[in-house]
Design a protein around this motif. Structure first.
Motif, PDB file in Angstrom:
ATOM      1  N   LYS A  27      -2.055 -10.698  -1.218  1.00 25.58           N
ATOM      2  CA  LYS A  27      -2.231  -9.852  -0.251  1.00 25.58           C
ATOM      3  C   LYS A  27      -0.600  -9.569   0.094  1.00 25.58           C
ATOM      4  O   LYS A  27       0.386 -10.115   0.537  1.00 25.58           O
ATOM      5  N   ALA A  28      -0.370  -7.974  -0.609  1.00 28.43           N
ATOM      6  CA  ALA A  28       1.153  -7.467  -0.499  1.00 28.43           C
ATOM      7  C   ALA A  28       1.402  -6.975   0.681  1.00 28.43           C
ATOM      8  O   ALA A  28       0.474  -6.415   1.487  1.00 28.43           O
ATOM      9  N   ASN A  29       2.492  -6.759   0.989  1.00 27.74           N
ATOM     10  CA  ASN A  29       2.972  -6.036   1.970  1.00 27.74           C
ATOM     11  C   ASN A  29       2.546  -4.503   1.849  1.00 27.74           C
ATOM     12  O   ASN A  29       2.669  -3.994   0.781  1.00 27.74           O
ATOM     13  N   PRO A  30       2.082  -3.732   2.840  1.00 27.76           N
ATOM     14  CA  PRO A  30       1.621  -2.431   2.718  1.00 27.76           C
ATOM     15  C   PRO A  30       2.566  -1.649   2.154  1.00 27.76           C
ATOM     16  O   PRO A  30       2.248  -0.641   1.427  1.00 27.76           O
ATOM     17  N   LYS A  31       3.874  -1.696   2.435  1.00 30.34           N
ATOM     18  CA  LYS A  31       4.963  -0.794   1.913  1.00 30.34           C
ATOM     19  C   LYS A  31       4.861  -0.862   0.264  1.00 30.34           C
ATOM     20  O   LYS A  31       5.224   0.281  -0.383  1.00 30.34           O
ATOM     21  N   ILE A  32       4.706  -2.221   0.055  1.00 32.82           N
ATOM     22  CA  ILE A  32       4.777  -2.560  -1.587  1.00 32.82           C
ATOM     23  C   ILE A  32       3.644  -1.784  -2.284  1.00 32.82           C
ATOM     24  O   ILE A  32       3.718  -1.192  -3.474  1.00 32.82           O
ATOM     25  N   ILE A  33       2.272  -1.896  -1.679  1.00 26.47           N
ATOM     26  CA  ILE A  33       1.142  -1.303  -2.100  1.00 26.47           C
ATOM     27  C   ILE A  33       1.309   0.360  -2.252  1.00 26.47           C
ATOM     28  O   ILE A  33       1.213   0.719  -3.370  1.00 26.47           O
ATOM     29  N   ARG A  34       2.135   0.758  -1.393  1.00 22.59           N
ATOM     30  CA  ARG A  34       2.177   2.349  -1.461  1.00 22.59           C
ATOM     31  C   ARG A  34       3.168   2.462  -2.343  1.00 22.59           C
ATOM     32  O   ARG A  34       3.309   3.564  -3.164  1.00 22.59           O
ATOM     33  N   LEU A  35       4.152   1.737  -2.357  1.00 21.06           N
ATOM     34  CA  LEU A  35       5.270   1.789  -3.598  1.00 21.06           C
ATOM     35  C   LEU A  35       4.671   1.837  -4.831  1.00 21.06           C
ATOM     36  O   LEU A  35       5.105   2.552  -5.823  1.00 21.06           O
ATOM     37  N   MET A  36       3.727   0.713  -5.075  1.00 19.18           N
ATOM     38  CA  MET A  36       3.216   0.716  -6.582  1.00 19.18           C
ATOM     39  C   MET A  36       2.305   1.702  -6.794  1.00 19.18           C
ATOM     40  O   MET A  36       2.328   2.403  -8.041  1.00 19.18           O
ATOM     41  N   LYS A  37       1.596   2.265  -5.917  1.00 17.31           N
ATOM     42  CA  LYS A  37       0.584   3.743  -6.199  1.00 17.31           C
ATOM     43  C   LYS A  37       1.823   4.793  -6.619  1.00 17.31           C
ATOM     44  O   LYS A  37       1.487   5.692  -7.362  1.00 17.31           O
ATOM     45  N   GLU A  38       2.842   5.082  -5.871  1.00 20.45           N
ATOM     46  CA  GLU A  38       3.764   6.041  -6.143  1.00 20.45           C
ATOM     47  C   GLU A  38       4.342   5.889  -7.632  1.00 20.45           C
ATOM     48  O   GLU A  38       4.339   6.817  -8.651  1.00 20.45           O
ATOM     49  N   LYS A  39       4.745   4.457  -8.174  1.00 13.84           N
ATOM     50  CA  LYS A  39       5.255   4.322  -9.511  1.00 13.84           C
ATOM     51  C   LYS A  39       4.217   4.579 -10.606  1.00 13.84           C
ATOM     52  O   LYS A  39       4.278   5.180 -11.455  1.00 13.84           O
ATOM     53  N   GLN A  40       2.845   4.389 -10.244  1.00 13.82           N
ATOM     54  CA  GLN A  40       1.760   4.503 -11.053  1.00 13.82           C
ATOM     55  C   GLN A  40       1.499   5.967 -11.208  1.00 13.82           C
ATOM     56  O   GLN A  40       1.247   6.545 -12.545  1.00 13.82           O
ATOM     57  N   ALA A  41       1.734   6.776 -10.254  1.00 15.62           N
ATOM     58  CA  ALA A  41       1.535   8.142 -10.306  1.00 15.62           C
ATOM     59  C   ALA A  41       2.770   8.639 -11.108  1.00 15.62           C
ATOM     60  O   ALA A  41       2.388   9.844 -12.106  1.00 15.62           O
ATOM     61  N   ALA A  42       3.857   8.387 -11.021  1.00 18.45           N
ATOM     62  CA  ALA A  42       4.908   8.777 -11.936  1.00 18.45           C
ATOM     63  C   ALA A  42       4.776   8.496 -13.406  1.00 18.45           C
ATOM     64  O   ALA A  42       5.021   9.265 -14.429  1.00 18.45           O
TER      65      ALA A  42
END
Length: 958
Positions: free
Chosen positions: A589-604
Motif C-alpha cells: 500500500k503505497a502513498n497515493p502521491k507515490i502511485i501518481r509519481l510512478m505513473k508519470e515516470k512510466q509515461a516518460a
C-alpha cells in the motif's frame, strides 16, 4: 527439626524472602516490623539482589548459582519451615547476606575506582564510600563472622575479611573493569563470570612470559636505537606504552583462534613506527631509509608522499597456523579522523564476504576494526562519538571494534583535569554500552590478559569494547620538546621510573623464568637485527607500490585528457530497468502521491522524453546494478531525498514495511544499499571514503542534506579525499552529492562552497562537476565505474532543477553512442549564426536556465551560452574549440555566486589563457555575478530576487 544454618538463604528461602519483599512493596504493613526495617534499610537495591539470589545466569554451566546445597525436595521444605519458625535467626542471616550482596555489587560497579592503574602513582583519588563495609552497616566485630554468599564471587560462604580480600583481588588489582552500565544481562554476566572466575589474571606459561618479554624488548630497543641514530628527530615514540605490542599480538593471536582473518587498523602517530616495525612487519631497512630522507614510493610513481609516522602498510601474519591479513590505514595528524575510514573499509570487506556466501555474522567474525587512540583525543574529539554511534546502526554496523587507548595521562602539554570533565577518558564509550577494561600499563601480563578478554568479548557478542591502558609518555609530545616546562612533577617521576621492560625482566629473573643473561641476549639479538637493517637502508629501494594489488588489480593511473569510459546503455535495456523501478507490488500500500509519481515516470519512459533528474539517477543506478556493480548511497534523508525527489525507498502506509525498487530489477543484479544516515557529516563521509578504498568495484556515494553541511566534514575532504592519492597512493572513486544553488534560502542552505573544492584541485586529484541535465548526470555516475582508474567526484547537485521543466533529458541521450560531456553547447534554435554572436557567456550550473529563460523572453539572438559541466579537470581543449568559433565575441563568465566564491577565481586564468591562444578581439574576460560578500547568500527572498534580476540584466545587455 534441624536445618544447616548455611542454607538459611538457599533455595526455597530465597523465594520465601522474595515473597516477603513483594508483599512489602505492595503493602509495608502486611510484613513483620523487623522485615520492614531490613527492606527499608537496604532500599531499592533489594529487588536486584534477590533477582540474582534466585538464579543468576552467568555461571559457566548455566545453572542457578544459588541453588540449594542439595536438590532434595525434603531439604527445601525443611529450609522453609526453619525460616518460618526462626524468623530472628533468618532475619540476621538475611541481613548479613543482603548487605554482603550490596557490597559485592558496589565492587562490581565501582571497584575500578580503587584499582591500581597508574604506573606513576600520581592519581590520588579517594575510593568511593560504598567500597567500605561500614557504608552498609558492618563494623570491626563483623569481619570474622561467616556470611552466606551462595556462590557469588565463587564462594558459598566466607567471612567479611575473606570477602573483602577476594573483591579487592578481583576488582581492584591491576585491571579495573567497567561493565555494570551494560543493559544486556547476557553481556554483563559474561564479563562478570570472566573476571570473577579468572581473578583478572590468566596463568601464563613460561613460553608465554618469554614471548611477552620479547615483544617488550623489541619495542624498547627499537625506540632507543632510533633515538641514538637520529638524534632530535621526531618519531613520536611509544616509550612508556610498550605493553601495547604484546597486547596487540594477543588480540591477533587469540582472534585468529576465534575465526579472525582480516584486521584493519587505525591509529595516531604516537607509536606508529614501532607498530609498523614490530606488528606490521614493515621492513626495518625501509623505515631507516625513510629516516634518511628517501621516499616510500618507487621512483616512477608520482605523488607528494607523507611523513613516515603517517604512513600505512599491509602484511600477512601467521599465528600458529592462523593467517591474518593486517592493513594499517594511512592517517593525517588530525587525531581520530581515521576512525570511521577504518570502519568503512571493514564494512566493505564484510559485505564482499557476505555476497560470496558467508552470513553477515560470519563475515563480521572474520573481519574486524582495531583502533588505537590517545587519551586526550578519545575524550576530546567529537569524531570518537560519531564512530561509536555507528557501531550498532543498519548500514554501518561492523560487528564491534576494539578501541585500544594508549593512555599517556597527558595531551600535548594539557593535564587530564584540564582536558575532560569525566573521571576517565573512556567515559564517552559508556554511551554505547561498551565494556571498558582499565589496565596498568606497567603490568604487561595484566595488559595481555585484558586484551584477551577484549577480543573474546568482541568475537562472542560482536560489540565494541574498550581497552584503556594507563601508562605514561617518557618524552615530550615529540622528542624535541621539554615536558618539564609544563609537567615538572610528572616528568621528575618518569625520569626516575624504570621502564616496563626492565620491571618485567627483573620479575622474570627473580621467578627463575628468564635469566638476566638471557634477557640481555634478547636485547643484543634484536639490536644486531637493527644494525643489519640500518646498513641495508643505504641501498634500499622500494621495488613496487602495493596500491594496485588485491582488489585493485587491473586498475591503472589516469592518463590523457579525454576519459569518457563506456557509459551508454541500450534504450531497450533502460526501458526494461525503468519498468522495474516504477512497479509497485500488488500487496504493497503505497502513498497515493507515490502511485501518481510512478505513473508519470512510466509515461516518460514510454515516450522516451521528459526524463527528470531522479529518473536519470535511478537509471544510472539500475543499469550499474543490472551489470553486476553494487551501489551504495548514504546520507541524511537519502531514501526519500532531501527535497522529496528520489523516493528510492517506498514505505507501506499500513505497516511501514519498506520496498526498494532498485533491488528488484532482476535476480542476478548486484546489491543496492541506501541508508538514511545519522546526523553526522565527518563520521559518515569518512566511513564512505573508507568503504571506497576497500571496494573499487562499487559506486559509493555520500549525499549532504545541503551542500554547505559538508563543512562539518572538512578534515575528511582535505586530508583524505583530495590528497590521499598523492600522499599515500590510495585511489578512491567516492562520489559526493552536494546540493547547491542560490534560491533565496539564506546563507546556510545555498552554497556547497564550490570554490573550496576547486581550490583543492591540482595534479589530477579529484573531479568537480556541476551538471545541468539528467543525461549528463547519468553518464558521469556511470563513468565512475567504467574506467580503469578511480578519482573522487564532487558534484554540485541541484535543488530547483530537480523539478525544472527544462532540466529534462531524452532516453536517447543515454542510449548507444552517447557519453558524458564536459561542456554543453547552446540550443542552435535559440541563437543566430556563429559570426552573429556578440557575447559569449560561459557559466556552470543552474544559472544557465535563468539566463536562457531571460534571453528567450527578451528575444535575444546574439548571446551564446556555454555550460561547463565539469570544471576540473578543466576541459581545456574542448573549450578552446568552442571559443575559436566566436573570435569576435565578448567573452563573459557569469555565475550566481559572489565574486569571492563560486568558480570565478579558478576558471578566470584558465579562460584567459585560451583567449590569448585564439587571439580574441576582446582580450579581457568580463565577470558578471554578485559582488564579494562575507556570506554565501542573503537571507531575504526579496533581496535575492533583486540581485538575480540585476545579474541577468548585466549578462544579457550587450
Amino acid at each position: 527439626m534441624y536445618c544447616d544454618r548455611s542454607s538459611v538463604l538457599a533455595g526455597a528461602n530465597a523465594d520465601f524472602i522474595g515473597e516477603l519483599y513483594a508483599r512489602f512493596l505492595d503493602s509495608p504493613g502486611s510484613v513483620d516490623g523487623s522485615w520492614v526495617e531490613l527492606f527499608t534499610d537496604i532500599g531499592d537495591e533489594t529487588e536486584d539482589i534477590l533477582r540474582e539470589l534466585r538464579g543468576a545466569s552467568w555461571s559457566p554451566s548455566g545453572r542457578r548459582v544459588l541453588d540449594a546445597p542439595t536438590e532434595a525436595d525434603e531439604l527445601a521444605v525443611e529450609s522453609r519451615v526453619f525460616a518460618e519458625n526462626n524468623p530472628d535467626e533468618v532475619r540476621q542471616a538475611a541481613y548479613d547476606s543482603l548487605r554482603a550482596f550490596r557490597l559485592i555489587r558496589s565492587y562490581r560497579v565501582r571497584g575500578h575506582l580503587k584499582a591500581d592503574l597508574d604506573p606513576l602513582n600520581l592519581d590520588k583519588r579517594q575510593p568511593p564510600a560504598d567500597l567500605d563495609p561500614a557504608y552498609f552497616g558492618f563494623d570491626h566485630d563483623d569481619f570474622g563472622r561467616e556470611i552466606y554468599l551462595g556462590g557469588l564471587v565463587g564462594m558459598q560462604s566466607a567471612t567479611l575479611r575473606q570477602l573483602l580480600a577476594t573483591l579487592n583481588e578481583i576488582y581492584c588489582g591491576k585491571v579495573g573493569v567497567q561493565f555494570m552500565h551494560i543493559q544486556s544481562t547476557k553481556q554483563r554476566n559474561w564479563i562478570q563470570d570472566r573476571v570473577e572466575r579468572e581473578r583478572n589474571q590468566s596463568d601464563f606459561s613460561q613460553v608465554g612470559k618469554r614471548a611477552i618479554l620479547e615483544r617488550l624488548t623489541e619495542g624498547e630497543t627499537f625506540e632507543r636505537y632510533l633515538e641514538k641514530k637520529y638524534v632530535a628527530t621526531k618519531r613520536f615514540g611509544l616509550e612508556g606504552g610498550e605493553s601495547t605490542l604484546p597486547a596487540l599480538e594477543q588480540i591477533l593471536k587469540r582472534g585468529g583462534q576465534l575465526g579472525l582473518e582480516d584486521v584493519v587498523l587505525g591509529m595516531p602517530h604516537r607509536g606508529r613506527l614501532n607498530i609498523l616495525a614490530n606488528v606490521m612487519n614493515k621492513p626495518l631497512a625501509a623505515i631507516f631509509s625513510e629516516f634518511q630522507g628517501s621516499s616510500f614510493k618507487p621512483d616512477d610513481v608520482q605523488g607528494s608522499g607523507d611523513v613516515k609516522y603517517h604512513l600505512g602498510t599491509s602484511a600477512d601474519r601467521d599465528f600458529n597456523g592462523n593467517v591474518i591479513h593486517l592493513s594499517l590505514t594511512a592517517n593525517p595528524s588530525h587525531l581520530e579522523a581515521v576512525n570511521t575510514v577504518v570502519l568503512g573499509k571493514v564494512r566493505a570487506k564484510q559485505i564482499k564476504m557476505n555476497m560470496a556466501g558467508d552470513s553477515l555474522n560470519e563475515a563480521r567474525r572474520k573481519v574486524m576494526g582495531l583502533l588505537l587512540h590517545g587519551d586526550a583525543a578519545f575524550s576530546g574529539q567529537g569524531l570518537v562519538y560519531e564512530t561509536l554511534d555507528l557501531a550498532g546502526l543498519k548500514g554501518y554496523k561492523t560487528g564491534g571494534t576494539i578501541h585500544f587507548i594508549v593512555n599517556n595521562q597527558i595531551g600535548f602539554t594539557t593535564s587530564p583535569f584540564y582536558s575532560r570533565s569525566s573521571p576517565y577518558c573512556s567515559d564517552v564509550a559508556m554511551g554505547v554500552q561498551a565494556p571498558i577494561f582499565h589496565v596498568n600499563g606497567d603490568d604487561p601480563e595484566a595488559v595481555v590478559h585484558a586484551a584477551r578478554m577484549a577480543i573474546e568479548y568482541r568475537q562472542e557478542f560482536l560489540k565494541d569494547v574498550v581497552l584503556d591502558m594507563i601508562c605514561y609518555r617518557r618524552h615530550g609530545h615529540n622528542e624535541a620538546d621539554e615536558p618539564a616546562f609544563t609537567q615538572p612533577v610528572m616528568y621528575r617521576k618518569i625520569s626516575q621510573h624504570p621502564t616496563t621492560r626492565t620491571l618485567y625482566a627483573n620479575a622474570l629473573a627473580d621467578a627463575g623464568v628468564v635469566s638476566q643473561e638471557e634477557s640481555d641476549g634478547l636485547v643484543d639479538g634484536y639490536r644486531e637485527k637493527l644494525n643489519q637493517a640500518f646498513i641495508a637502508a643505504e641501498s634500499y629501494k622500494p621495488n613496487k607500490a602495493d596500491w594496485l594489488e588485491g582488489v585493485w588489480s587491473g586498475f591503472d593511473r589516469a592518463r590523457g585528457e579525454v576519459r569518457r569510459g563506456e557509459t551508454a546503455v541500450p534504450i531497450a535495456t533502460l526501458k526494461s530497468i525503468g519498468q522495474s523501478l516504477t512497479m509497485i507490488p500488488k500487496d504493497f500500500k503505497a502513498n497515493p502521491k507515490i502511485i501518481r509519481l510512478m505513473k508519470e515516470k512510466q509515461a516518460a519512459l514510454d515516450s522516451g522524453t521528459g526524463i527528470d533528474w531522479a529518473m536519470g539517477e535511478a537509471l544510472a543506478f539500475g543499469s550499474l546494478l543490472a551489470e553486476g556493480t553494487p551501489v551504495r548511497l548514504s546520507g541524511q534523508d537519502s531514501g526519500r531525498g532531501t527535497f522529496s525527489h528520489r523516493h528510492a525507498v517506498l514505505i507501506d502506509q499500513d505497516n511501514e514495511e519498506r520496498h526498494i525498487p532498485l533491488n528488484h530489477i532482476n535476480q542476478q543484479q548486484a546489491l543496492f544499499e541506501i541508508i538514511d544516515s545519522p546526523l553526522s557529516e565527518a563520521g559518515v563521509l569518512g566511513f564512505e571514503y573508507g568503504y571506497s578504498l576497500a571496494e573499487p568495484h562499487a559506486l559509493i556515494i555520500w549525499e549532504a542534506q545541503f551542500g554547505d553541511f559538508a563543512n562539518g566534514a572538512q578534515v575528511i575532504i582535505d586530508q583524505f579525499i583530495a590528497s590521499g592519492e598523492s600522499k599515500w597512493l590510495r585511489m578512491s572513486g567516492l562520489v559526493m552529492l552536494l546540493p547547491h544553488g542560490l534560491e533565496g534560502q539564506g546563507p546556510e542552505h545555498s552554497s556547497a562552497r564550490l570554490e573550496r573544492y576547486l581550490q583543492l584541485c591540482a595534479e589530477d586529484n579529484i573531479q568537480v562537476a556541476n551538471c545541468t541535465t539528467p543525461a549528463n548526470y547519468f553518464h558521469i555516475l556511470r563513468r565512475q565505474l567504467r574506467r580503469r582508474f578511480r578519482k573522487p567526484l564532487i558534484i554540485m547537485a541541484p535543488k530547483s532543477l530537480l523539478r525544472h521543466k527544462q532540466a529534462v533529458s531524452n532516453l536517447a541521450d543515454m542510449g548507444s553512442g552517447t557519453s558524458f560531456h564536459r561542456l554543453l553547447w547552446d540550443d542552435p534554435q535559440a541563437v543566430g549564426k556563429d559570426d552573429e554572436i556578440k557575447r559569449l557567456i560561459l557559466c556552470s550550473g543552474k544559472i544557465y536556465y535563468d539566463l536562457a529563460a531571460e534571453r528567450q523572453q527578451r528575444k535575444i539572438k546574439d548571446v551564446y551560452i556555454i555550460r561547463l559541466e565539469q570544471i576540473y579537470p578543466f576541459p581545456q581543449r574542448s573549450l578552446l574549440r568552442e571559443l575559436s568559433r566566436f573570435p569576435q565575441a565578448e567573452i563573459v563568465w557569469c555565475q550566481e555566486e559572489h565574486k569571492n566564491m563560486g568558480a570565478w577565481s579558478f576558471v578566470a586564468p584558465k579562460i584567459e589563457e585560451l583567449m590569448l591562444e585564439i587571439q580574441a578581439i576582446n582580450q579581457r574576460l568580463v565577470y558578471i555575478g554578485r559582488p564579494e560578500a562575507a556570506v554565501p547568500a542573503t537571507g531575504l527572498m526579496k533581496r535575492h530576487i533583486e540581485e538575480q534580476k540585476h545579474l541577468l540584466d548585466q549578462a544579457l545587455t550587450v
